[in-house]
Every structure is written in C-alpha cells, then in structure tokens.
Motif scaffolding. Structure first.
Motif, PDB file in Angstrom:
ATOM      1  N   LEU A 125      -4.490   9.547   5.259  1.00 42.03           N
ATOM      2  CA  LEU A 125      -3.934   8.466   4.441  1.00 42.03           C
ATOM      3  C   LEU A 125      -3.427   7.330   5.323  1.00 42.03           C
ATOM      4  CD1 LEU A 125      -3.468   7.778   1.497  1.00 42.03           C
ATOM      5  CD2 LEU A 125      -1.234   8.877   1.634  1.00 42.03           C
ATOM      6  N   LEU A 126      -2.757   7.671   6.410  1.00 41.82           N
ATOM      7  CA  LEU A 126      -2.268   6.635   7.328  1.00 41.82           C
ATOM      8  C   LEU A 126      -3.431   5.829   7.907  1.00 41.82           C
ATOM      9  CD1 LEU A 126       0.508   8.654   9.203  1.00 41.82           C
ATOM     10  CD2 LEU A 126       0.834   6.857   7.497  1.00 41.82           C
ATOM     11  N   LYS A 127      -4.478   6.526   8.294  1.00 39.66           N
ATOM     12  CA  LYS A 127      -5.653   5.834   8.831  1.00 39.66           C
ATOM     13  C   LYS A 127      -6.299   4.954   7.768  1.00 39.66           C
ATOM     14  CE  LYS A 127     -10.137   6.706  11.002  1.00 39.66           C
ATOM     15  NZ  LYS A 127     -11.097   7.735  11.471  1.00 39.66           N
ATOM     16  N   ALA A 128      -6.361   5.467   6.538  1.00 42.95           N
ATOM     17  CA  ALA A 128      -6.975   4.697   5.455  1.00 42.95           C
ATOM     18  C   ALA A 128      -6.204   3.413   5.174  1.00 42.95           C
ATOM     19  CB  ALA A 128      -7.060   5.549   4.194  1.00 42.95           C
ATOM     20  N   ALA A 181      -4.118  -3.535  -3.047  1.00 46.61           N
ATOM     21  CA  ALA A 181      -2.930  -3.492  -3.912  1.00 46.61           C
ATOM     22  C   ALA A 181      -1.827  -4.422  -3.447  1.00 46.61           C
ATOM     23  CB  ALA A 181      -2.392  -2.061  -4.014  1.00 46.61           C
ATOM     24  N   GLY A 182      -2.204  -5.579  -2.898  1.00 44.94           N
ATOM     25  CA  GLY A 182      -1.188  -6.512  -2.418  1.00 44.94           C
ATOM     26  C   GLY A 182      -1.459  -7.935  -2.862  1.00 44.94           C
ATOM     27  N   VAL A 183      -0.379  -8.708  -3.000  1.00 44.37           N
ATOM     28  CA  VAL A 183      -0.482 -10.145  -3.267  1.00 44.37           C
ATOM     29  C   VAL A 183       0.566 -10.854  -2.419  1.00 44.37           C
ATOM     30  CG1 VAL A 183      -1.390  -9.984  -5.619  1.00 44.37           C
ATOM     31  CG2 VAL A 183       1.078  -9.927  -5.243  1.00 44.37           C
ATOM     32  N   CYS A 184       0.340 -12.119  -2.197  1.00 44.55           N
ATOM     33  CA  CYS A 184       1.316 -12.923  -1.460  1.00 44.55           C
ATOM     34  C   CYS A 184       2.367 -13.447  -2.439  1.00 44.55           C
ATOM     35  CB  CYS A 184       0.623 -14.081  -0.759  1.00 44.55           C
ATOM     36  SG  CYS A 184       1.758 -15.155   0.152  1.00 44.55           S
ATOM     37  N   LEU A 223       0.817  -1.210   0.000  1.00 47.15           N
ATOM     38  CA  LEU A 223       0.000   0.000   0.000  1.00 47.15           C
ATOM     39  C   LEU A 223       0.853   1.264   0.000  1.00 47.15           C
ATOM     40  CD1 LEU A 223      -3.130  -0.506   2.289  1.00 47.15           C
ATOM     41  CD2 LEU A 223      -3.079   0.198  -0.097  1.00 47.15           C
ATOM     42  N   HIS A 224       1.960   1.221   0.706  1.00 46.14           N
ATOM     43  CA  HIS A 224       2.831   2.403   0.730  1.00 46.14           C
ATOM     44  C   HIS A 224       3.259   2.775  -0.688  1.00 46.14           C
ATOM     45  CE1 HIS A 224       5.788   5.248   2.357  1.00 46.14           C
ATOM     46  NE2 HIS A 224       6.549   4.857   1.351  1.00 46.14           N
ATOM     47  N   GLY A 225       3.667   1.788  -1.457  1.00 41.25           N
ATOM     48  CA  GLY A 225       4.089   2.061  -2.826  1.00 41.25           C
ATOM     49  C   GLY A 225       2.943   2.503  -3.707  1.00 41.25           C
ATOM     50  N   ALA A 226       1.803   1.796  -3.596  1.00 43.89           N
ATOM     51  CA  ALA A 226       0.663   2.100  -4.461  1.00 43.89           C
ATOM     52  C   ALA A 226       0.109   3.494  -4.216  1.00 43.89           C
ATOM     53  CB  ALA A 226      -0.435   1.061  -4.247  1.00 43.89           C
ATOM     54  N   LEU A 227       0.272   3.999  -2.972  1.00 46.28           N
ATOM     55  CA  LEU A 227      -0.295   5.303  -2.628  1.00 46.28           C
ATOM     56  C   LEU A 227       0.765   6.399  -2.533  1.00 46.28           C
ATOM     57  CD1 LEU A 227      -2.904   4.172   0.055  1.00 46.28           C
ATOM     58  CD2 LEU A 227      -3.298   4.723  -2.358  1.00 46.28           C
ATOM     59  N   ASN A 228       1.991   6.108  -2.980  1.00 49.92           N
ATOM     60  CA  ASN A 228       3.038   7.127  -2.937  1.00 49.92           C
ATOM     61  C   ASN A 228       3.842   7.248  -4.220  1.00 49.92           C
ATOM     62  OD1 ASN A 228       3.437   8.405  -0.036  1.00 49.92           O
ATOM     63  ND2 ASN A 228       2.865   6.260   0.270  1.00 49.92           N
ATOM     64  N   TRP A 229       3.943   6.168  -4.997  1.00 55.04           N
ATOM     65  CA  TRP A 229       4.738   6.221  -6.235  1.00 55.04           C
ATOM     66  C   TRP A 229       3.921   6.915  -7.315  1.00 55.04           C
ATOM     67  CZ3 TRP A 229       5.489   2.198 -10.507  1.00 55.04           C
ATOM     68  CH2 TRP A 229       6.621   2.489 -11.261  1.00 55.04           C
ATOM     69  N   CYS A 283     -14.491   6.950   7.042  1.00 52.10           N
ATOM     70  CA  CYS A 283     -14.924   7.797   5.947  1.00 52.10           C
ATOM     71  C   CYS A 283     -14.685   7.084   4.628  1.00 52.10           C
ATOM     72  CB  CYS A 283     -14.169   9.131   5.997  1.00 52.10           C
ATOM     73  SG  CYS A 283     -12.400   8.923   5.721  1.00 52.10           S
ATOM     74  N   PRO A 284     -15.117   7.666   3.512  1.00 55.30           N
ATOM     75  CA  PRO A 284     -14.910   7.009   2.219  1.00 55.30           C
ATOM     76  C   PRO A 284     -13.450   6.772   1.860  1.00 55.30           C
ATOM     77  CG  PRO A 284     -16.558   8.744   2.041  1.00 55.30           C
ATOM     78  CD  PRO A 284     -15.936   8.870   3.400  1.00 55.30           C
ATOM     79  N   ASP A 285     -12.506   7.355   2.638  1.00 51.76           N
ATOM     80  CA  ASP A 285     -11.091   7.111   2.366  1.00 51.76           C
ATOM     81  C   ASP A 285     -10.769   5.620   2.436  1.00 51.76           C
ATOM     82  OD1 ASP A 285     -11.115   9.829   2.513  1.00 51.76           O
ATOM     83  OD2 ASP A 285      -9.869   9.987   4.311  1.00 51.76           O
ATOM     84  N   ALA A 286     -11.515   4.864   3.228  1.00 53.00           N
ATOM     85  CA  ALA A 286     -11.172   3.476   3.497  1.00 53.00           C
ATOM     86  C   ALA A 286     -11.614   2.537   2.390  1.00 53.00           C
ATOM     87  CB  ALA A 286     -11.763   3.040   4.830  1.00 53.00           C
ATOM     88  N   THR A 287     -11.693   3.037   1.182  1.00 48.76           N
ATOM     89  CA  THR A 287     -11.717   2.205  -0.016  1.00 48.76           C
ATOM     90  C   THR A 287     -10.441   2.533  -0.772  1.00 48.76           C
ATOM     91  OG1 THR A 287     -12.801   3.866  -1.397  1.00 48.76           O
ATOM     92  CG2 THR A 287     -14.228   2.383  -0.122  1.00 48.76           C
ATOM     93  N   PHE A 288     -10.006   1.639  -1.635  1.00 49.84           N
ATOM     94  CA  PHE A 288      -8.745   1.916  -2.314  1.00 49.84           C
ATOM     95  C   PHE A 288      -8.846   3.181  -3.154  1.00 49.84           C
ATOM     96  CE2 PHE A 288      -5.686   1.624  -5.775  1.00 49.84           C
ATOM     97  CZ  PHE A 288      -4.523   1.465  -5.045  1.00 49.84           C
TER      98      PHE A 288
END
Length: 712
Positions: free
Chosen positions: A596-599, A632-635, A421-427, A486-491
């Motif tokens: 963003l951190l909370k989301a 935005a993650g996979v194993c 998530l860090h990468g998906a929401l910062n890159w 809030c609605p933030d908690a969807t991708f």
C-alpha cells in the motif's frame, strides 16, 4: 348538607360577588373569601418560584454556585435570595448547629470559612401585602449536593496565569487597552464516561472521584473564570451540563451564552460559546453543519466527491458542526496602543468555534471540513466591513503536519498532498468497508452452499478450497520478487489492497478477542468442528451479520485471505498468539501495508505525470478531474491564511495514556490582530506527572488555550 358553611366572595370594595358569576371572572376579581365566620384573603395567580435546583456539583471554595430557577408571574431578577450555611462535623458528618445566613443574591461563592458546611439557597418571589401570608408556599429552597470542599491545588495553572499577566502587562505599552482575550477548551464530555474507570479503560489510572462531573465541572469553571476571557469557546460540552451549570453560571457572571449540539437525534454534546457582554456584543450566531452535502461542499472539492462515492456519503453523514459568531465591541475601541478611537466606530470580529471529526485516518475529511468552514466564513465576510478579522478556534483533531492545518496557516494544499490518499485508503467509509465485509460474508456463504448439513467436514473443506483457490482477486501475498510495478498502482488496485488489509486486521482482532459462541449442545451435536463452523457462517450471513460482529464470519475471512482450511480457524485456542493463523495474519498484514505504501507513491507520481499531459491537451479542468479520480486529491486554497497564536512545535494539548499530540488551535488574522501574549502550554513531563490527563491538576484530557489579541 344542613351543616355546610356558606361561602361568599367579596371584591376589594367589600361588595359580594353574585353566585351566578363565571368562576374564572369571580376568582380573578375577588379579594376575600368568607367561609362561615372566617375571612380569607384571595390572591389570584401570585408570583411564584415553581422550581429551584442547585447544580449537582461539589461546592468548592472560590467557585461560584448558581441555581437554576423557574418562575411564574415574575422574573428571576425580581426574586429575593438568601444563602445559608450549616456547619457539619467533619469527623462524623453530622450537622452541627442552625442554618446561618451567608449572603444575598442569586450566585454565592463559598469561602474558606464555609469549609465543611452544607449550603442551601432560598428564592422568594416578589409578593403583595395580601400574598405575604402565602409566601412560604410560593418560595423554594435548594440544598447543595455535598459539603463545601477545598479544590485540588493547581500550581501549573497558577504559573500559566502569571505568565499571561506578565505578557499582557508588557504588551501595548503596559496599558492593556484594546486587548481581546480568547479562550478555547475541550472540556471532555461526560457522556463518554461509561467505560472510563473500567479495568484497562482510557482513564482507569485516575481516581473515579476526579473524573466524576460533580468534581470536574466546577474545576473547569474555575479555570475559565481565572483566565477572565472576553470570548470562551468550549468543545465537548454536555447539553445537560450546559443547561444546568454552564449557562446559569456564565449568564449570571455577565456573559451571553449559545450552545450548538452535534447533529443527530442521539447527540448529547456539542459546542458552547460565552461572550463577556461588558466587552463585546454578540451580533449574530450561525450554526454551520460540516456534514458536507452536495450543496455545502467547497467548490474545489466537487470533482473529488463526484469521483468517490464512499467519501461523499461518509462525510454527508457526519455530525460535525461549527459556531460562527459575529462580535462587535461593546464600546468604540482603539486603533492605537492607548485604546483611543479616531472614528468612534465599534469594530467587529468573525469567530469560529468547532470540533472537527475525530477518526484518526480521516485526514482528508478534516481537510474538507476546514475548507468548508473557511468558505462559510468567506461568504459571511463579504457582507462585513473589510477590516473585520477572523479567528478559528477549537479541537481540530489535527496536528501541525496535517493538511487541515496547512490550509489554515499557509492558505494552500496541493492535490498531491499525502493526506488525501492516506484518508481515502484508510477511512472505513471511503473504502466502503461495511459493504465489503457484507460481500465477504455472502461470498463465504455462497461457497459453502445450502447443502452443507448433508455432508461432513471433508466435503465442507473441499467446497471451501474452491473459494481459497479463487480468492486472490489481484491481491496476492506478494507483489513480485523483483519489486516491479503491479496493478496496485491504480486507485482501484490500491483500494483493493487497502480493503484486504483492513478486513484482515478487523477479522483477526474479532477472532482473537471474541469467545466461542457455540453452546454445549451444539458442540455435542455429532457434527465435526468444521461442519459446525460452516453452519454458523451460513446462519450469521443469512442474518445480515459481518466479520465486525460475528466470530464465524471473522474466521472465514482469516481463512480466505490466508488460504487456510476452515479447520485451522475452527477451534478456539487458549493462546491465540501461538496459533499458526495468527502469525501468518500478522505477516500478511505487513506485506499488504508495504504494498500500500508503494502504491501511494506510484499513484501520486503517475497522477502528476498524466495530469500535466491532460492539462496541456484539454486544460486545467481535465488535470483537476484526473487527480481527483486517480489519486483522490484536489488542490484547495484560501486567500487569507491565518496564524497560530502558538508556535507549530509547541508541547501537546491532548494527553491520554500512550498518546500525546497537539490538536487544539487558536488561529487568527495576523494582518488585523496582534498576538500580545498566550498562556504557555506546559511541557509533556508536566502533563504526564500523574500518568495522563485528566488528573488532580487537569480536569480535562485537553489543556485550555488562551491568547491576548489586539486590533491592529
């Protein structure tokens, strides 16, 4: 002319060649040319030294010099070499005396006796008796770029070498048999040096003399040779320095050499690998692109790339590459401590050298690249002996807490790992920020309208207020006084918040740093400041610019997000930090970051809960798809985790002003290779003694990693 001399060609037996003979045949057959009463020998296509160039480096005592030579009709090994020295008065710089012979052979290593002298080398091709008279025309001479100097003292290097020698002597019963020494080193490409020495530049603290490649390259070579590796893996190697310095030097010293440039027509640096031929044979080298396309993606990552177009397109365009080397012992090695071999077979090793993508937010990209590299090694290993160990080395741009290192050393990274998530929401490519910036520019222009020039500042502000009133789009200043979900908690909601944060940060930076682009004529044109700003916004948007490069569009984005009138951002201030918009921008950036951190926390929690339900209802594949789409993650997993030859909490490997971290690695197959010893990493206070790296002690901004390994 009646005074012209008659010219005749004769073969080796003295017979005149017929004047009507084909010219090519005649000259290639002739042995003598008769011009009147003068006889000249004819030498057809003699061996020749076409060019001879010494590398443009400072000749240091103890560091070998090897020229680059091009020959015609012979090999470089057949040439005769003479090195000469000319003493120079150190006070005046004037040359003193005659050139004196110093040595013979293609490579020469200056000694203390050469200090202050100029050096030159002469290469002459092999010549037949008839070509001897023409030898001065067939030979070449090259002179060194500077007088011989003593290199800067490197006491910490001496200490590292001593520690490695002691570890090697203590390991394997002190015999040293069967030891494989691997070195990995990011040598700091000179192609990035354009602004190093500028005021406030990355390496402005350091003397330009120490950062010049003429000074750094021989010191880097001296360090590599001092460690005497069997395998040397270098990153950030300039192509031109590989061709003119590293490859000629290392080949002459008994290494096979390969170079892989980063992808892209404009790339001028890449990876280099050197293998000591007396110890190992380079059976094969494969170049692997880590720009992950549809066919090169790790299978487990496919659901993620299918769900996130920005990430998919971003990684596809990256220039990252890796070298995979299949090495084999030059002679049968030993399975025991004495180096004896029961089977007499030569053992293999599969070695990877890479420099992963550098952008700090792109943790998820480096994880994907690591998975792709391991998958490529697995594919090759299926066709190799089962006992073939693997080694991964290079600048991975990841520290021990990063998911890429977790995958390497533990063999598994979960879909809920924070790096996804860090990468998906910062890159920027994952957020599709360039597209978002373009949309913001067009939206601002559409709001102001094409008739702006017929109205004054008040009318422009009224039009702008309509955009400000509708600009929230679910990304308000606060998430709610009670902190409720809030609605933030969807991708998509979290991505909107992340985009707003990044666009505001870039816009505020552009607005604060960029000069006012108006000319005096524009300022005096009778329009108000707001009307002039509106004109610039429309003009820059029409030209396809965005807030990344346009001050007016940056001003528009700041005003939109902070819901300010254009007047608040239309006039440059002498002290930007004192302006009201600057303070409000920083406040909003902090609020957006908290949201963003909370989301992120809520997204992972929700994905875990819904993923479990999806797995029960529709199977594991449904859970995988849900995690990929919602968080935005996979194993990712790997059946053969590797071991770092250094402890995970060792001192930094990379130090620049205000930043120090451990991002360089050598990781090995601990089931097949034993770590006998390593060159210790100096403590941070030693690396920062001269502010940062490079310095007189350190010729790069990374340290070299060196490990002695033994087959188990």
């Amino acid at each position: 002319s009646k005074n012209a001399e008659r010219c005749m060609l004769f073969d080796a037996g003295g017979l005149e060649l017929h004047p009507a003979m084909n010219a090519l045949h005649a000259w290639s057959t002739a042995a003598h040319l008769q011009v009147g009463g003068m006889s000249l020998d004819v030498v057809w296509e003699p061996a020749e030294v076409a060019s001879l160039v010494l590398p443009a480096v400072v000749p240091f005592v103890g560091v070998p010099l090897t020229p680059v030579i091009k020959t015609l009709g012979c090999a470089a090994e057949e040439c005769r070499w003479v090195w000469e020295g000319l003493p120079t008065d150190t006070a005046s710089g004037s040359r003193d005396g005659e050139w004196q012979p110093l040595g013979f052979g293609r490579t020469y290593t200056p000694s203390d006796a050469d200090l202050g002298s100029r050096l030159r080398v002469r290469a002459a091709p092999p010549a037949t008796s008839r070509a001897l008279a023409a030898l001065p025309l067939l030979a070449c001479v090259a002179e060194a770029a500077a007088a011989v100097e003593a290199p800067p003292a490197r006491p910490l290097l001496v200490r590292r070498l001593g520690a490695l020698r002691r570890a090697a002597a203590a390991g394997r019963g002190g015999s040293g048999a069967g030891i494989l020494r691997v070195l990995s080193y990011n040598i700091l490409a000179d192609c990035y040096s354009r602004h190093w020495g500028a005021a406030g530049g990355l390496h402005s603290y350091c003397s330009p003399r120490l950062t010049r490649p003429a000074h750094r390259m021989p010191r880097l070579l001296a360090e590599v040779l001092a460690f005497s590796p069997d395998v040397a893996l270098l990153q950030e190697v300039d192509r031109k320095w590989f061709e003119t310095f590293w490859a000629p030097s290392m080949r002459q010293l008994g290494f096979s050499c390969v170079y892989t440039s980063k992808a892209g027509a404009t790339s001028s640096e890449g990876l280099a690998a050197f293998v000591r031929t007396g110890a190992l044979e380079m059976v094969e080298m494969r170049e692997v692109s880590l720009a992950i396309g549809p066919s090169g993606a790790p299978a487990a990552a496919a659901p993620l790339l299918d769900s996130h177009a920005g990430t998919r397109e971003g990684v596809r365009r990256l220039p990252t590459v890796a070298q995979l080397l299949l090495l084999r012992e030059a002679a049968p090695g030993g399975s025991g401590g004495d180096g004896s071999s029961g089977s007499g077979e030569r053992r293999h090793a599969l070695v990877a050298n890479t420099h992963l993508y550098f952008s700090n937010p792109a943790m998820h990209v480096r994880l994907l690249q690591t998975a792709a590299l391991l998958e490529e090694m697995d594919s090759w290993a299926e066709h190799l002996p089962a006992a073939t160990p693997r080694i991964v080395a290079g600048d991975l741009n990841a520290d021990a807490s990063d998911a890429a290192i977790k995958l390497l050393t533990t063999g598994r990274v979960e879909a809920g790992d924070p790096d996804w998530l860090h990468g998906a929401l910062n890159w920027a490519p994952s957020l599709e920020l360039e597209e978002a910036a373009g949309v913001a520019a067009r939206q601002a222009a559409a709001t102001l309208g094409a008739g702006w020039d017929a109205v004054g500042d008040a009318e422009v502000e009224a039009a702008w207020a309509r955009l400000a009133d509708g600009s929230d789009d679910g990304v308000g200043v606060a998430a709610g006084a009670d902190g409720a979900a809030c609605p933030d908690a969807t991708f998509e909601g979290a991505r909107r918040v992340a985009r707003e944060h990044h666009l505001l940060r870039v816009a505020a930076t552009t607005l604060a740093r960029s000069p006012d682009e108006r000319t005096d004529e524009q300022a005096a044109g009778g329009r108000g400041a707001v009307t002039r700003l509106a004109a610039s916004i429309l003009d820059d948007a029409a030209r396809g610019r965005s807030l990344y490069t346009s001050r007016p569009l940056a001003a528009a984005e700041v005003a939109r997000q902070l819901q300010l009138p254009l007047a608040a951002v239309s006039t440059p201030a002498n002290d930007v930090q004192a302006t009201s918009w600057y303070t409000r921008a920083h406040t909003r950036l902090g609020e957006l970051m908290q949201r963003l951190l909370k989301a992120k926390v809520e997204l992972r929690s929700r994905a875990a809960s819904e993923g479990s339900a999806a797995a029960l209802a529709a199977g594991e594949a449904a859970e995988v798809r849900l995690w990929a789409a919602r968080a935005a993650g996979v194993c990712l997993s790997h059946p053969k985790p590797l071991q770092s030859v250094y402890s995970l909490d060792s001192p930094p490997t990379h130090v620049v002003p205000r930043y120090a971290t451990s991002i360089d690695w050598i990781c090995v197959d601990a089931e097949r290779l034993e770590v006998v010893g390593v060159a210790p990493r100096p403590p941070l206070q030693e690396l920062t003694r001269d502010v940062a790296m490079p310095s007189a002690e350190w010729p790069s901004d990374h340290i070299s990693l060196v490990a002695d390994l033994a087959w188990r």
